[in-house]
Motif scaffolding. Structure first.
Motif, PDB file in Angstrom:
ATOM      1  N   ASP A  61       0.831  -1.202   0.000  1.00 55.19           N
ATOM      2  CA  ASP A  61       0.000   0.000   0.000  1.00 55.19           C
ATOM      3  C   ASP A  61       0.865   1.252   0.000  1.00 55.19           C
ATOM      4  OD1 ASP A  61      -2.706   1.288   0.338  1.00 55.19           O
ATOM      5  OD2 ASP A  61      -1.736   2.017   2.176  1.00 55.19           O
ATOM      6  N   GLU A  62       1.895   1.252   0.826  1.00 53.37           N
ATOM      7  CA  GLU A  62       2.793   2.405   0.890  1.00 53.37           C
ATOM      8  C   GLU A  62       3.577   2.560  -0.401  1.00 53.37           C
ATOM      9  OE1 GLU A  62       3.979   5.798   2.941  1.00 53.37           O
ATOM     10  OE2 GLU A  62       2.448   4.306   3.430  1.00 53.37           O
ATOM     11  N   MET A  63       3.988   1.451  -0.995  1.00 56.10           N
ATOM     12  CA  MET A  63       4.716   1.490  -2.259  1.00 56.10           C
ATOM     13  C   MET A  63       3.858   2.122  -3.348  1.00 56.10           C
ATOM     14  SD  MET A  63       6.684  -1.667  -4.175  1.00 56.10           S
ATOM     15  CE  MET A  63       5.272  -2.768  -4.093  1.00 56.10           C
ATOM     16  N   ASP A  64       2.573   1.787  -3.364  1.00 54.69           N
ATOM     17  CA  ASP A  64       1.662   2.355  -4.350  1.00 54.69           C
ATOM     18  C   ASP A  64       1.492   3.860  -4.149  1.00 54.69           C
ATOM     19  OD1 ASP A  64      -0.255   1.669  -6.572  1.00 54.69           O
ATOM     20  OD2 ASP A  64      -1.658   2.621  -5.180  1.00 54.69           O
ATOM     21  N   LYS A  65       1.434   4.296  -2.899  1.00 57.96           N
ATOM     22  CA  LYS A  65       1.296   5.728  -2.604  1.00 57.96           C
ATOM     23  C   LYS A  65       2.520   6.517  -3.063  1.00 57.96           C
ATOM     24  CE  LYS A  65      -1.375   5.135   1.703  1.00 57.96           C
ATOM     25  NZ  LYS A  65      -1.261   5.296   3.180  1.00 57.96           N
ATOM     26  N   LEU A  66       3.702   5.957  -2.819  1.00 57.28           N
ATOM     27  CA  LEU A  66       4.935   6.694  -3.094  1.00 57.28           C
ATOM     28  C   LEU A  66       5.246   6.770  -4.587  1.00 57.28           C
ATOM     29  CD1 LEU A  66       7.203   5.258  -0.240  1.00 57.28           C
ATOM     30  CD2 LEU A  66       6.114   7.519  -0.326  1.00 57.28           C
ATOM     31  N   GLY A  67       5.020   5.689  -5.298  1.00 58.18           N
ATOM     32  CA  GLY A  67       5.291   5.678  -6.733  1.00 58.18           C
ATOM     33  C   GLY A  67       6.762   5.727  -7.089  1.00 58.18           C
ATOM     34  N   ASP A  68       7.632   5.282  -6.172  1.00 59.19           N
ATOM     35  CA  ASP A  68       9.079   5.346  -6.416  1.00 59.19           C
ATOM     36  C   ASP A  68       9.629   4.123  -7.134  1.00 59.19           C
ATOM     37  OD1 ASP A  68       9.360   7.831  -5.202  1.00 59.19           O
ATOM     38  OD2 ASP A  68       9.668   6.956  -3.210  1.00 59.19           O
ATOM     39  N   PHE A  69       8.829   3.071  -7.235  1.00 56.54           N
ATOM     40  CA  PHE A  69       9.314   1.816  -7.805  1.00 56.54           C
ATOM     41  C   PHE A  69       8.399   1.353  -8.926  1.00 56.54           C
ATOM     42  CE2 PHE A  69      10.270   2.003  -3.277  1.00 56.54           C
ATOM     43  CZ  PHE A  69      11.639   1.832  -3.263  1.00 56.54           C
ATOM     44  N   HIS A  70       8.965   0.561  -9.814  1.00 58.76           N
ATOM     45  CA  HIS A  70       8.176  -0.109 -10.842  1.00 58.76           C
ATOM     46  C   HIS A  70       7.873  -1.505 -10.318  1.00 58.76           C
ATOM     47  CE1 HIS A  70       7.716  -1.270 -15.379  1.00 58.76           C
ATOM     48  NE2 HIS A  70       6.719  -1.703 -14.631  1.00 58.76           N
ATOM     49  N   PHE A  71       6.653  -1.708  -9.851  1.00 52.59           N
ATOM     50  CA  PHE A  71       6.270  -3.020  -9.339  1.00 52.59           C
ATOM     51  C   PHE A  71       5.817  -3.903 -10.490  1.00 52.59           C
ATOM     52  CE2 PHE A  71       2.809  -5.885  -7.969  1.00 52.59           C
ATOM     53  CZ  PHE A  71       3.595  -6.780  -7.250  1.00 52.59           C
ATOM     54  N   ILE A  72       6.328  -5.123 -10.513  1.00 55.61           N
ATOM     55  CA  ILE A  72       5.963  -6.092 -11.540  1.00 55.61           C
ATOM     56  C   ILE A  72       5.382  -7.315 -10.854  1.00 55.61           C
ATOM     57  CG2 ILE A  72       6.861  -7.628 -13.340  1.00 55.61           C
ATOM     58  CD1 ILE A  72       8.794  -5.408 -14.078  1.00 55.61           C
ATOM     59  N   MET A  73       4.128  -7.567 -11.153  1.00 59.41           N
ATOM     60  CA  MET A  73       3.418  -8.685 -10.536  1.00 59.41           C
ATOM     61  C   MET A  73       3.695  -9.973 -11.298  1.00 59.41           C
ATOM     62  SD  MET A  73      -0.669  -9.140 -10.084  1.00 59.41           S
ATOM     63  CE  MET A  73      -1.385 -10.611  -9.328  1.00 59.41           C
ATOM     64  N   SER A  74       4.399 -10.883 -10.647  1.00 60.10           N
ATOM     65  CA  SER A  74       4.577 -12.208 -11.219  1.00 60.10           C
ATOM     66  C   SER A  74       3.266 -12.975 -11.085  1.00 60.10           C
ATOM     67  CB  SER A  74       5.702 -12.954 -10.487  1.00 60.10           C
ATOM     68  OG  SER A  74       5.342 -13.153  -9.124  1.00 60.10           O
TER      69      SER A  74
END
Length: 595
Positions: free
Chosen positions: A38-51
């Motif tokens: 949730d925090e990662m989504d708020k910050l937007g600092d990373f490119h998350f890749i869902m395996s």
């Protein structure tokens, strides 16, 4: 502490990852890891890749770490999963990274601290499971420990012999706030690790003794292992080999450290290595090993290995020295620094070694004509395609410059032997663990690490189906990977063993596959099935020209085998160089032994 000053464990985790230069995070969310997601989504600092499976995330992280080694900005792959089954699904990818000395960071959610060890929903003993299969494990029990642990984890993962690190963080610690007195400065951080010793620079005395052995040797062979690639020492090794005029044999992981067609190259050694590499090792009076661990696939029967040769072993991990093969000179140091120092030593001398190279040329001729005929013919007795010919043609079309990510099995050995590697750090294989299903997800990470280079995922029909779901990740992220299935309708490598050692009883190896074209269509990926020899080159060229992912299925001969082969637990003198019914061993006892 005012509301604006409040910082939590999840904030600190992501801040530390950002400070360490992490760009991509691979994973799969769930209850115990949700706060960080949730925090990662708020910050937007990373490119998350869902395996599509947590195992895939671990191999994607490996791909980033391995692919970026030779770039200006090396990255460490990071994967995340929830507690219980999520964390356990990472296990195979982590064990694989551990066996191949690949640094990755795996972050797992855990149930809240109050219910740990109560068999809570989706609780598992992550630390207990992971401890034997990674370099270090941490369980975070306070938010104040998060940043220092992440920074220490990156240091441990990448210092000396690389390896995976697991950080297990309970859900309540993710949400826990630090105290008002909390302080951490990443710029001044220095890990305090009693018992952690790192010896990057070689000592003078073993170097002197090594150079003496090299200068007086008559039949020396250099070994290029994975440590040459992980220390970015390929160019130095080439300079060293040319300076002393010594031939080079490669471990499976040493391939692509320098051009495989270099005049001094013997190709791959070991169980499925070339005749010239294996026979040269048998005949050598000196083996000089850089960054490899003398595993069983390289040595064969240990009691017969290097009986008449001195051994110089350059290795960053002291536990590997004298573990399998006793050495005459041990150099516990970084490969790059060792080669740099040795190249500058005026005592190192050049020798023409004419007779030695003539002997090696005679070894090279043992199978040369047979292999050339097979490659030129391109089909087996049943008219189906030969894997070695397909790989050779791919090598010709790409000039050996592309990045090759094999799965595990017969096709892997074909890709190791018959692709002419020209680009440094362009071969990425699961070696020590031999994990089927590694190719497709690992290729994703490699493409992200090296976006301007062409990446080929090469699998058999068996391994491809083990992580076939990662086609969904490729579809969603629009990752340009060229996917090749060499489909022989069997678990090919096991079938070869059954042919040679189990009287042709193919127990558990025949495999019926789905219609791969329909699966590719479901994921909106172009597909082509190739059954005829004259279709091979156009299909490969189509993949090269196509922008975006594409899937090629080649229908291959099930009876094709990869030779030479040293039987498991066998010695180099039992190397098989011809199919059953022909002469079976390259070096019979009457002819064999040390030359």
């Amino acid at each position: 502490m005012t509301e604006k000053q409040i910082i939590t464990g999840k904030n600190l985790m992501l801040r530390a990852l950002k400070e360490k230069g992490v760009r991509y995070i691979f994973g799969y969310t769930g209850g115990a890891i949700m706060p960080i997601f949730d925090e990662m989504d708020k910050l937007g600092d990373f490119h998350f890749i869902m395996s599509r499976h947590e195992q895939g995330a671990a191999f994607m992280a490996q791909g980033v770490s391995r692919g970026s080694l030779s770039t200006d900005k090396p990255q460490i792959g990071v994967c995340m999963a929830t507690s219980g089954p999520g964390a356990m699904n990472l296990t195979t990818g982590i064990a694989d990274a551990h066996m191949d000395s690949i640094p990755i960071i795996a972050i797992t959610g855990q149930v809240t601290t109050g219910v740990i060890a109560t068999d809570a929903f989706q609780e598992s003993d992550v630390i207990g499971v992971m401890m034997p299969i990674c370099k270090q494990t941490y369980m975070l029990l306070a938010a104040e420990d998060v940043e220092v642990t992440v920074h220490e984890a990156f240091y441990v993962a990448t210092t000396g012999r690389g390896g995976p690190i697991v950080i297990d963080i309970p859900k309540d610690v993710q949400n826990q706030s630090v105290s008002e007195t909390y302080r951490f400065d990443a710029k001044t951080f220095r890990p305090s690790l009693p018992g952690f010793f790192y010896h990057p620079t070689p000592e003078r005395e073993p170097l002197r003794r090594a150079i003496e052995l090299i200068n007086r040797s008559v039949r020396p062979v250099l070994f290029c292992g994975h440590g040459v690639i992980t220390s970015n020492a390929g160019k130095l090794l080439q300079q060293f080999a040319e300076k002393v005029n010594i031939p080079i044999a490669f471990t499976l992981h040493g391939l692509s450290a320098l051009p495989v067609d270099h005049p001094l190259s013997l190709g791959m050694m070991g169980m499925h290595g070339t005749v010239e590499a294996n026979r040269a090792i048998m005949a050598a009076d000196l083996l000089i090993s850089f960054g490899m661990r003398f595993d069983d696939r390289v040595t064969g029967r240990l009691s017969e290995y290097a009986r008449n040769a001195d051994v110089i072993h350059v290795e960053i991990d002291p536990s590997e020295i004298d573990k399998n093969v006793a050495c005459s000179v041990a150099i516990n140091a970084d490969v790059y620094r060792t080669l740099h120092v040795m190249l500058g030593d005026p005592m190192l001398t050049y020798k023409p070694r004419k007779r030695w190279f003539e002997k090696i040329d005679s070894f090279r001729q043992v199978m040369a004509d047979d292999l050339r005929r097979e490659i030129e013919c391109g089909v087996g007795d049943d008219g189906r395609l030969l894997m070695k010919s397909i790989v050779h043609q791919l090598s010709v079309l790409t000039e050996g410059k592309d990045l090759i990510v094999p799965d595990v099995g017969m096709h892997q050995m074909m890709a190791a032997r018959f692709y002419n590697y020209q680009t440094e750090n362009s071969w990425f294989a699961s070696g020590g663990a031999g994990t089927m299903g590694a190719s497709l997800p690992m290729a994703i990470g490699i493409k992200l690490a090296r976006p301007d280079e062409r990446v080929w995922s090469i699998s058999g029909d068996g391994g491809f189906q083990m992580n076939i779901q990662e086609l969904g990740t490729i579809m969603e992220q629009q990752i340009d990977i060229k996917i090749v299935i060499l489909n022989n309708g069997h678990l090919g490598m096991v079938r070869q063993w059954q042919t040679l050692f189990f009287d042709g009883r193919y127990a558990g190896t025949p495999m019926q596959s789905p219609k791969f074209g329909l699966i590719a269509e479901a994921y909106d990926i172009p597909y082509r099935k190739i059954e005829k020899l004259d279709e091979v080159t156009p299909a490969l060229q189509q993949a090269i020209d196509h922008h975006g992912p594409i899937l090629l299925e080649f229908v291959c001969d099930a009876s094709e085998i990869i030779l030479p082969m040293i039987p498991s637990d066998g010695g180099f003198g039992e190397m098989i160089v011809s199919r059953p019914g022909q002469e079976k061993t390259a070096t019979r006892k009457s002819k064999g032994g040390k030359s």
